[in-house]
Design an enzyme around this catalytic site. Structure first.
Site, PDB file in Angstrom:
ATOM      1  N   SER A  86      76.297 -39.106  18.502  1.00  0.00           N
ATOM      2  CA  SER A  86      76.479 -38.581  17.144  1.00  0.00           C
ATOM      3  C   SER A  86      75.131 -38.474  16.456  1.00  0.00           C
ATOM      4  O   SER A  86      74.197 -39.229  16.758  1.00  0.00           O
ATOM      5  CB  SER A  86      77.389 -39.517  16.335  1.00  0.00           C
ATOM      6  OG  SER A  86      77.383 -39.190  14.957  1.00  0.00           O
TER       7      SER A  86
ATOM      8  N   TYR B 228      79.118 -48.030  13.441  1.00  0.00           N
ATOM      9  CA  TYR B 228      79.413 -46.844  14.251  1.00  0.00           C
ATOM     10  C   TYR B 228      78.113 -46.160  14.658  1.00  0.00           C
ATOM     11  O   TYR B 228      77.900 -45.834  15.829  1.00  0.00           O
ATOM     12  CB  TYR B 228      80.295 -45.887  13.452  1.00  0.00           C
ATOM     13  CG  TYR B 228      80.539 -44.551  14.106  1.00  0.00           C
ATOM     14  CD1 TYR B 228      81.546 -44.392  15.045  1.00  0.00           C
ATOM     15  CD2 TYR B 228      79.762 -43.435  13.772  1.00  0.00           C
ATOM     16  CE1 TYR B 228      81.781 -43.160  15.641  1.00  0.00           C
ATOM     17  CE2 TYR B 228      79.990 -42.206  14.356  1.00  0.00           C
ATOM     18  CZ  TYR B 228      80.995 -42.071  15.294  1.00  0.00           C
ATOM     19  OH  TYR B 228      81.217 -40.850  15.888  1.00  0.00           O
TER      20      TYR B 228
END
EC number: 1.1.1.-
Length: 258
Positions: free
Chosen positions: A150, A163
């Site tokens: 990501s 995350y």
């Protein structure tokens, strides 16, 4: 489901078998759809049987050879079953796309409970390693692994701190696995920018946040699941046969430097 014109793509995965985790919706589904359109037999998975069944029907309706398997990637028996079921039906594995991820907390790192830290790490990082431990003996010469990281791995935002940290870890994991699995298996990574899927809905549904995210890109728009699927298909294909250990950032020019 975003449409990809069948006339615009080739058949780079004809005769190949591809496993895509967390692939019944969002980016994972788009990746499975793209690989299937290009000729792969795709094995999709999700935690819920209902989601698996619905995704299988959608892919079959497009003429794609597909097998659906229930798999929570943090469950060792279900990981093993995913690999064993694939090999039993198709006899081999050519592509593994590790897409599963979780972000159950928006707490600051120093306020996140240990159990939550463990859960995010287990699903986002550890499960990829354990899945590949199961898959590795069955990967063919010339096979490809793609990890889905990501843009948050480059600068973890406060609301996605742990995350983002796990997605940073995947960048390093890509390098480590690429060396370990060479020369017969390539390992690369895609780092998507923000895409308006169910996973990111709590961010992208807010107009102010969405506008802010768009402004950070050179292209002044959020990504699409099709954008991510195209990049993943490239890295998984023989067109990328001399690329391994690399991360492709698909984020419209959003700054991405560690």
């Amino acid at each position: 489901m975003e449409k990809t014109s069948k006339k615009m793509i080739g058949r780079r995965f004809e005769g190949k078998v591809a496993i895509v985790t967390a692939s019944t919706q969002g980016i994972g589904f788009a990746i499975a759809y793209r690989l299937g359109l290009e000729g792969a037999a795709v094995v999709i998975s999700s935690r819920k049987q209902k989601n698996v069944d619905e995704a299988v029907e959608k892919l079959k309706a497009q003429g794609i050879e597909v097998l659906g398997v229930v798999c929570h990637v943090s469950n060792s028996k279900q990981r093993k079953n995913l690999i064993d079921t694939t090999v039993k039906k198709y006899g081999k594995i050519d592509v593994v796309v590790s897409n599963a991820a979780a972000n159950p907390s928006t707490d600051a790192l120093l306020e996140t409970q240990e159990s939550v830290l463990d859960k995010i790490w287990e699903i986002n990082v550890k499960a990829s390693i354990l899945l590949l431990q199961e898959a590795a003996p069955h990967l063919q010469k010339g096979s490809s692994v793609v990890l889905i990281s990501s843009i948050t791995g480059y600068q973890p935002p406060a609301s996605m701190a742990m995350y983002g940290v796990t997605k940073t870890a995947l960048l390093g994991l890509t390098k480590a696995l690429a060396e370990e699995m060479a020369p017969y298996v390539r390992v690369n990574c895609v780092a998507p920018g923000f895409v308006p899927t169910n996973f990111a809905d709590y961010l992208t549904r807010n107009e102010d946040i969405r506008n802010s995210l768009e402004e950070k890109t050179f292209l002044k728009r959020l990504g699409t699941t099709q954008d991510m699927a195209s990049a993943t298909a490239f890295l998984a294909s023989d067109d990328a046969s001399y690329i391994t250990g690399e991360t492709v950032v698909v984020a419209g020019g959003t700054p991405s430097r560690l």
